[in-house]
Design a protein around this motif. Structure first.
Motif, PDB file in Angstrom:
ATOM      1  N   GLN A 177     133.534 -69.696  47.509  1.00 41.38           N
ATOM      2  CA  GLN A 177     134.371 -69.816  46.388  1.00 41.38           C
ATOM      3  C   GLN A 177     133.671 -70.327  45.193  1.00 41.38           C
ATOM      4  OE1 GLN A 177     137.495 -72.704  47.589  1.00 41.38           O
ATOM      5  NE2 GLN A 177     137.525 -71.827  49.584  1.00 41.38           N
ATOM      6  N   LEU A 178     134.112 -69.806  44.104  1.00 35.51           N
ATOM      7  CA  LEU A 178     133.524 -70.444  42.918  1.00 35.51           C
ATOM      8  C   LEU A 178     133.462 -71.728  42.397  1.00 35.51           C
ATOM      9  CD1 LEU A 178     134.427 -67.070  40.284  1.00 35.51           C
ATOM     10  CD2 LEU A 178     132.401 -68.086  41.009  1.00 35.51           C
ATOM     11  N   ASP A 179     134.678 -72.274  42.814  1.00 39.30           N
ATOM     12  CA  ASP A 179     134.584 -73.942  42.724  1.00 39.30           C
ATOM     13  C   ASP A 179     134.076 -74.870  43.585  1.00 39.30           C
ATOM     14  OD1 ASP A 179     135.433 -73.496  39.695  1.00 39.30           O
ATOM     15  OD2 ASP A 179     137.024 -72.593  40.758  1.00 39.30           O
ATOM     16  N   GLU A 180     133.418 -74.282  44.797  1.00 39.39           N
ATOM     17  CA  GLU A 180     133.350 -75.299  45.741  1.00 39.39           C
ATOM     18  C   GLU A 180     131.967 -75.930  45.788  1.00 39.39           C
ATOM     19  OE1 GLU A 180     131.668 -73.550  49.523  1.00 39.39           O
ATOM     20  OE2 GLU A 180     132.354 -71.725  48.676  1.00 39.39           O
ATOM     21  N   PRO A 181     132.019 -76.996  46.085  1.00 39.90           N
ATOM     22  CA  PRO A 181     130.802 -78.026  45.565  1.00 39.90           C
ATOM     23  C   PRO A 181     129.293 -77.480  46.448  1.00 39.90           C
ATOM     24  CG  PRO A 181     132.417 -79.457  46.191  1.00 39.90           C
ATOM     25  CD  PRO A 181     132.896 -77.882  46.701  1.00 39.90           C
ATOM     26  N   LEU A 182     128.262 -77.262  45.712  1.00 41.32           N
ATOM     27  CA  LEU A 182     127.093 -76.812  46.364  1.00 41.32           C
ATOM     28  C   LEU A 182     126.395 -78.045  46.964  1.00 41.32           C
ATOM     29  CD1 LEU A 182     125.700 -74.773  43.216  1.00 41.32           C
ATOM     30  CD2 LEU A 182     126.831 -73.838  45.135  1.00 41.32           C
ATOM     31  N   ALA A 183     126.947 -79.275  46.782  1.00 41.69           N
ATOM     32  CA  ALA A 183     126.290 -80.316  47.566  1.00 41.69           C
ATOM     33  C   ALA A 183     126.572 -79.941  49.047  1.00 41.69           C
ATOM     34  CB  ALA A 183     126.947 -81.558  47.106  1.00 41.69           C
ATOM     35  N   ALA A 184     127.458 -79.455  49.394  1.00 41.57           N
ATOM     36  CA  ALA A 184     127.767 -79.141  50.801  1.00 41.57           C
ATOM     37  C   ALA A 184     126.760 -78.281  51.546  1.00 41.57           C
ATOM     38  CB  ALA A 184     129.022 -78.463  51.209  1.00 41.57           C
ATOM     39  N   TYR A 185     125.735 -77.787  50.778  1.00 42.93           N
ATOM     40  CA  TYR A 185     124.643 -76.896  51.294  1.00 42.93           C
ATOM     41  C   TYR A 185     123.257 -77.248  50.690  1.00 42.93           C
ATOM     42  CZ  TYR A 185     129.104 -74.109  51.608  1.00 42.93           C
ATOM     43  OH  TYR A 185     130.350 -74.168  51.790  1.00 42.93           O
ATOM     44  N   TRP A 186     123.140 -77.924  49.616  1.00 39.26           N
ATOM     45  CA  TRP A 186     121.847 -78.292  49.087  1.00 39.26           C
ATOM     46  C   TRP A 186     121.989 -79.360  48.019  1.00 39.26           C
ATOM     47  CZ3 TRP A 186     116.789 -78.206  49.251  1.00 39.26           C
ATOM     48  CH2 TRP A 186     115.983 -78.586  48.248  1.00 39.26           C
ATOM     49  N   TYR A 241     121.403 -73.086  28.696  1.00 38.84           N
ATOM     50  CA  TYR A 241     120.861 -71.793  29.668  1.00 38.84           C
ATOM     51  C   TYR A 241     119.863 -72.709  30.503  1.00 38.84           C
ATOM     52  CZ  TYR A 241     118.819 -67.211  30.707  1.00 38.84           C
ATOM     53  OH  TYR A 241     118.249 -66.158  31.180  1.00 38.84           O
ATOM     54  N   SER A 242     119.860 -72.375  31.855  1.00 40.94           N
ATOM     55  CA  SER A 242     119.047 -72.875  32.559  1.00 40.94           C
ATOM     56  C   SER A 242     118.678 -71.993  33.653  1.00 40.94           C
ATOM     57  CB  SER A 242     119.743 -74.227  33.286  1.00 40.94           C
ATOM     58  OG  SER A 242     119.151 -74.790  34.475  1.00 40.94           O
ATOM     59  N   GLY A 243     117.354 -71.659  33.919  1.00 42.59           N
ATOM     60  CA  GLY A 243     117.113 -71.149  35.177  1.00 42.59           C
ATOM     61  C   GLY A 243     117.055 -72.205  36.530  1.00 42.59           C
ATOM     62  N   GLU A 244     116.863 -73.267  36.198  1.00 43.98           N
ATOM     63  CA  GLU A 244     116.865 -74.055  37.391  1.00 43.98           C
ATOM     64  C   GLU A 244     118.273 -74.373  37.925  1.00 43.98           C
ATOM     65  OE1 GLU A 244     114.804 -75.954  38.876  1.00 43.98           O
ATOM     66  OE2 GLU A 244     113.023 -76.406  37.429  1.00 43.98           O
ATOM     67  N   GLY A 245     119.249 -73.972  37.164  1.00 44.60           N
ATOM     68  CA  GLY A 245     120.596 -73.723  37.766  1.00 44.60           C
ATOM     69  C   GLY A 245     120.495 -72.786  38.734  1.00 44.60           C
ATOM     70  N   PHE A 246     120.040 -71.635  38.411  1.00 49.26           N
ATOM     71  CA  PHE A 246     120.081 -70.355  39.358  1.00 49.26           C
ATOM     72  C   PHE A 246     119.286 -70.745  40.454  1.00 49.26           C
ATOM     73  CE2 PHE A 246     122.473 -68.232  36.188  1.00 49.26           C
ATOM     74  CZ  PHE A 246     123.068 -67.334  36.665  1.00 49.26           C
ATOM     75  N   GLU A 247     118.209 -71.305  40.367  1.00 52.28           N
ATOM     76  CA  GLU A 247     117.258 -71.678  41.320  1.00 52.28           C
ATOM     77  C   GLU A 247     117.973 -72.812  42.618  1.00 52.28           C
ATOM     78  OE1 GLU A 247     113.387 -71.066  42.489  1.00 52.28           O
ATOM     79  OE2 GLU A 247     115.054 -69.710  42.538  1.00 52.28           O
ATOM     80  N   TYR A 248     118.596 -73.528  41.865  1.00 52.06           N
ATOM     81  CA  TYR A 248     119.535 -74.433  42.800  1.00 52.06           C
ATOM     82  C   TYR A 248     120.866 -73.575  43.555  1.00 52.06           C
ATOM     83  CZ  TYR A 248     121.314 -79.157  43.520  1.00 52.06           C
ATOM     84  OH  TYR A 248     121.999 -80.318  44.137  1.00 52.06           O
ATOM     85  N   LEU A 249     121.165 -72.614  42.796  1.00 49.32           N
ATOM     86  CA  LEU A 249     122.229 -71.754  43.607  1.00 49.32           C
ATOM     87  C   LEU A 249     121.502 -71.078  44.732  1.00 49.32           C
ATOM     88  CD1 LEU A 249     125.136 -70.478  43.866  1.00 49.32           C
ATOM     89  CD2 LEU A 249     124.420 -68.718  41.951  1.00 49.32           C
ATOM     90  N   ARG A 250     120.427 -70.589  44.452  1.00 48.86           N
ATOM     91  CA  ARG A 250     119.586 -69.754  45.416  1.00 48.86           C
ATOM     92  C   ARG A 250     119.519 -70.548  46.582  1.00 48.86           C
ATOM     93  NH1 ARG A 250     114.427 -69.999  47.502  1.00 48.86           N
ATOM     94  NH2 ARG A 250     113.683 -71.103  45.715  1.00 48.86           N
ATOM     95  N   ARG A 251     119.043 -71.948  46.353  1.00 51.67           N
ATOM     96  CA  ARG A 251     118.605 -72.565  47.814  1.00 51.67           C
ATOM     97  C   ARG A 251     120.013 -73.065  48.458  1.00 51.67           C
ATOM     98  NH1 ARG A 251     115.085 -74.789  43.480  1.00 51.67           N
ATOM     99  NH2 ARG A 251     113.178 -74.694  44.536  1.00 51.67           N
ATOM    100  N   ALA A 252     121.225 -73.093  47.659  1.00 54.43           N
ATOM    101  CA  ALA A 252     122.330 -73.629  48.290  1.00 54.43           C
ATOM    102  C   ALA A 252     122.887 -72.049  48.978  1.00 54.43           C
ATOM    103  CB  ALA A 252     123.498 -73.784  47.270  1.00 54.43           C
ATOM    104  N   LEU A 253     122.862 -70.992  48.528  1.00 53.23           N
ATOM    105  CA  LEU A 253     123.026 -69.878  49.223  1.00 53.23           C
ATOM    106  C   LEU A 253     122.498 -69.522  50.550  1.00 53.23           C
ATOM    107  CD1 LEU A 253     123.617 -67.450  46.141  1.00 53.23           C
ATOM    108  CD2 LEU A 253     125.462 -68.474  47.400  1.00 53.23           C
ATOM    109  N   GLU A 254     120.944 -70.067  50.287  1.00 48.90           N
ATOM    110  CA  GLU A 254     120.279 -69.546  51.524  1.00 48.90           C
ATOM    111  C   GLU A 254     120.447 -70.683  52.478  1.00 48.90           C
ATOM    112  OE1 GLU A 254     116.037 -67.537  49.407  1.00 48.90           O
ATOM    113  OE2 GLU A 254     116.309 -69.860  49.796  1.00 48.90           O
TER     114      GLU A 254
END
Length: 465
Positions: free
Chosen positions: A220-229, A279-292
């Motif tokens: 979900q687009l609005d679910e917290p990433l903290a649940a995963y990373w 603009y933040s590359g760190e944000g996308f890296e954060y998302l990567r870790r959460a998805l993985e």
């Protein structure tokens, strides 16, 4: 009147010829039709309807399709004592052959001039001139030759040893050209499957992966990433609980572009997530870790399943795996033409360092536009104006958006810049036209200034910068 006729013309050719609605054609065409064709001669309405039914609509397995050339249609009103009674229309058509299971194939072009007569509140087609029919190969070859000469001259004019430039052209949602120009090294012509580092054009790929997961109901687009990373640097800051895929894709995380830009090389929030755009590359890296962590798969595996394979991308890599052929790699050059040392990466980064060919990435843009049908709600959210950056300038989900172009069109675009890397991808959701540009040098601005005006809405885009 002009807008009314443009809508009528689009309906006439789509509904009448492309959908073969013979009853609609009969009602819309004047009984006194006079049709002049530079190849097929003169036809009255009876002959015109018979030929349309036989040759245009007779074989659905080999269906001729007409598409108006974007921006070619003009209309001129006809008055009698101040009363509008008709109009003259002029434009150009592109002809395609549609066969089941195959992409539409461009077969030719022609110009047309039409007379429409106003019958009460309706319009009827009275007279048609159809002329200057040209095979597609002739015009395509002429355009390709002109484009090749321009790019070759630009590369010579603005540089440097061994410049290479990749250019992909997309028209009406179809990839029509993917070419590489220049040299890999002095005297070595760059092959058509040249591999380019594309820098931040990595982000649209990760954006599409994320949106495909959303459309599949797995995220979900609005679910917290903290649940995963949760990054250890910000674990003590409650702002980390606010991070979501939407906030990452709209660049509202509050992170610097990279943590190494902070004085102590530590990730931190510079503002509350969701309150500003940065603009933040760190944000996308954060998302990567959460998805993985959520899916128990690597970014490469997820992208292969949800993006690369369905898009037909077979030559794109997140890092220097065994598939990367260094002999095809376009080494990066500074503004003086000096080659940088090739830096090889052995770990995926969701924000940068993707390696791809111009054909593969152009296929990706076609795939992105195809999501308008595959996942319409998510696609609309992607191009929504989530963050205002300036006048007619926004950020959507993973894409920068410029609005207010000709014919009420907008452009979704993303660029990539690293030392010796200059890339750009742009497309219009309305016309489904777009392009991809890869360059392996720092002298991009001078080239883009002359190349962009040759591309779709490029002149208007350049004026915005």
């Amino acid at each position: 009147m002009q807008d009314e006729l443009k809508i009528k013309d689009a309906e006439f050719f789509q509904r009448g010829f492309n959908e073969c609605d013979m009853a609609y054609l009969d009602a819309t065409i004047s009984p006194q039709l006079k049709f002049y064709h530079d190849k097929g001669g003169f036809q009255d309405k009876t002959a015109f309807m018979q030929n349309t039914k036989k040759y245009i609509c007779g074989d659905p397995a080999h269906k001729p399709i007409r598409v108006l050339t974007e921006g070619s249609l003009t209309a001129f009103p006809l008055y009698n004592d101040g009363v509008l009674y008709g109009a003259v229309q002029h434009g150009e058509h592109q002809f395609y052959l549609r066969e089941p299971g195959k992409p539409d194939q461009l077969t030719g072009t022609a110009r047309f001039t039409s007379v429409w007569l106003k019958q009460g509140d309706a319009w009827q087609l009275s007279d048609v001139l159809s002329y200057d029919h040209q095979p597609a190969t002739t015009k395509r070859q002429q355009a390709a030759q002109k484009q090749s000469a321009l790019i070759t001259e630009l590369l010579k004019q603005h540089k440097v040893p061994a410049p290479a430039l990749g250019l992909g052209i997309i028209e009406h949602g179809k990839l029509v050209s993917a070419q590489v120009y220049g040299e890999l090294t002095p005297g070595t012509v760059a092959p058509q499957n040249t591999l380019f580092k594309v820098a931040s054009l990595t982000k649209p790929v990760v954006t599409m992966l994320t949106l495909r997961l959303v459309a599949a109901g797995k995220l979900q687009l609005d679910e917290p990433l903290a649940a995963y990373w949760v990054d250890p640097d910000i674990k003590a800051d409650p702002n980390h609980l606010l991070l979501t895929p939407r906030i990452v894709l709209t660049h509202q995380t509050g992170f610097a572009n990279w943590r190494y830009l902070e004085d102590d090389d530590t990730l931190r929030f510079q503002f509350k997530p969701g309150t500003q755009h940065q603009y933040s590359g760190e944000g996308f890296e954060y998302l990567r870790r959460a998805l993985e962590h959520k899916f128990g798969q690597s970014l490469e595996a997820l992208a292969q399943q949800y993006v690369f394979e369905p898009a037909g991308m077979s030559d794109t890599y997140f890092w220097w795996s065994q598939g990367v052929d260094e002999a095809r790699y376009a080494r990066n050059h500074d503004s003086n033409g000096k080659a940088f040392e090739t830096e090889k990466y052995y770990k995926a980064n969701a924000a940068a360092n993707l390696i791809s060919t111009i054909e593969d990435y152009s296929k990706f843009i076609v795939f992105v536009m195809a999501q308008q049908q595959a996942m319409p709600a998510v696609y609309q959210d992607m191009q929504a104006h989530h963050v205002s950056i300036g006048p007619e300038h926004y950020f959507g989900l993973g894409w920068e958006i410029f609005s207010g172009f000709s014919n009420q069109q907008s452009l979704l675009l993303h660029s990539g810049r690293d030392p010796g890397v200059s890339t750009l991808a742009a497309f219009s959701p309305q016309s489904q036209n777009g392009y991809v540009i890869f360059m392996n040098g720092d002298n991009a601005s001078a080239v883009l200034e002359q190349l962009l005006p040759q591309l779709y809405l490029g002149a208007e885009l350049w004026q915005r910068n």
